[in-house]
Design an enzyme around this catalytic site. Sequence first.
Site, PDB file in Angstrom:
ATOM      1  N   GLN A 123       0.816  -1.213   0.000  1.00  0.00           N
ATOM      2  CA  GLN A 123       0.000   0.000   0.000  1.00  0.00           C
ATOM      3  C   GLN A 123       0.853   1.268   0.000  1.00  0.00           C
ATOM      4  OE1 GLN A 123      -2.981  -1.684   3.222  1.00  0.00           O
ATOM      5  NE2 GLN A 123      -3.959  -0.059   2.073  1.00  0.00           N
ATOM      6  N   HIS A 124       0.185   2.372  -0.305  1.00  0.00           N
ATOM      7  CA  HIS A 124       0.664   3.749  -0.101  1.00  0.00           C
ATOM      8  C   HIS A 124       1.682   4.248  -1.113  1.00  0.00           C
ATOM      9  CE1 HIS A 124      -1.327   3.199   3.683  1.00  0.00           C
ATOM     10  NE2 HIS A 124      -0.360   2.471   4.207  1.00  0.00           N
ATOM     11  N   ASP A 172      -2.474  -4.987   0.248  1.00  0.00           N
ATOM     12  CA  ASP A 172      -2.039  -6.290   0.763  1.00  0.00           C
ATOM     13  C   ASP A 172      -2.794  -6.719   2.011  1.00  0.00           C
ATOM     14  OD1 ASP A 172      -0.830  -4.324   2.325  1.00  0.00           O
ATOM     15  OD2 ASP A 172       1.215  -5.028   1.984  1.00  0.00           O
TER      16      ASP A 172
END
Length: 462
Positions: free
Chosen positions: A71-72, A227
């Site tokens: 992520q991110h 995830d």
Amino acid sequence: MTLVAGVDSSTQSCKVVVCDADTGQTVRSATAPHPDGTSVQPDRWWAALTSAIADAGGLDDVAALSVGGQQHGMVCLDDDGDVVRDALLWNDTRSASSAADIIADLGGPGEWAKDVGVVPLASITASKLRWLADNEPANADRVAAVCLPHDWLTWKLRGGTDLAELTTDRSDASGTGYFSAATGEYRDDLLNLAFRGRRPILPRVVGPGERAGVTSSGLVIGAGAGDNAAAALGLHAGPGDAVVSLGTSGVVSAVTDVPPCDVSGLVAGFADATGRHLPLVCTLNGAPVLASTAAMLGAAFDEFSSLALSAPPGADGVTMVPYFAGERSPNLPDATGSITGVTTANFTRANMARAAVEGLLGSLVFCRDRIEAEGIDVRRIMLTGGGSKSFAVQQIAAALFGGEVTMPADGEHVALGAARQAAWALTGQLPEWSFESHSVSAEPTPDVYTQYRAAADAAARP
């Protein structure tokens, strides 16, 4: 047999599993490494994905595929769809001061929590966009679209030419800082604030079970997921379940219908992959705490576990606060680990081993408590991750989490969750694949957690 594939494009590697769409049984799989570092050229992810797909036997007989990913991360594309600069990953901390700046710009953490359920940290995409705007303005001006790692891979699988065809899902979008999981909408004003007035194209948000598209060869591409959301889907986590993952870091997430609003920023208001919410708390310290303590004691993995279980609950008063790498939950970036309560009578290898396990798990019980403080009921703990393979961790976790934990069978849960989502996109129904697990029970030890919290609170005081 109809086959579907799931991808786990993590920080360290790319894993591909090919499964029977009816049963979820893994037919074949493969893994390819990712480069080290916190700033990565996305083409390296694509190379790893294509390598893993080839090693897993290819996709000629696969009907659908979905990507779960870290992520991110910030992936910036120009008007031609080319990558503007290396992607900044979630663990790249150069944007820490930028996070503080955009929090202040909006009026404080409470405003962010109210608006999007997430208070920006260095990991959040909005913080990274502010860093880019302030430190590389020429690159920022070239950005025509911004997306996340799994968004970019999904787009590449579909041809990767038209920026308007970029897609994402609720779970990954909810970690950007400019998408509200509670409303299901982007917040353009927060994107503009973070990126200093720039408004790049954002991926279309694909709903749970919907298709992101179909490739020229007829392969159905699912929405994809972050995830943690993909892992929850692979673990069949539902309302009342909390997934406690003990890897390099510690992560506690819970599936719920209640969107959180934690003004402290510790509980991130993420979305799951089914249309619900996935409030999440992450620590900086995980299994390396155990590895470091075992190395200090000169104990191999099995001996360390036996040592920990040979000591009594509470380790005869020895308590470890495991802030070896600082901490983010609570937010103490400059903290260090500490050991308290040591005397000549209790300073033994067994008590040190037990204190390390209890301290690490105590930090995760704290995370669970913060989620419950948001009005979210947690009834079952599902313990996963490399650190959970220790029998001592399993037994002591059961005791600290109230008497029982569920141990899922070993497996690539993120990739399996992505494969389950691919089957959903293919058939229109979320498959009820079998889920193997067993329970570990122990006598609850609430006094041990009380002992840990006293030491942790003392460590947090200046």
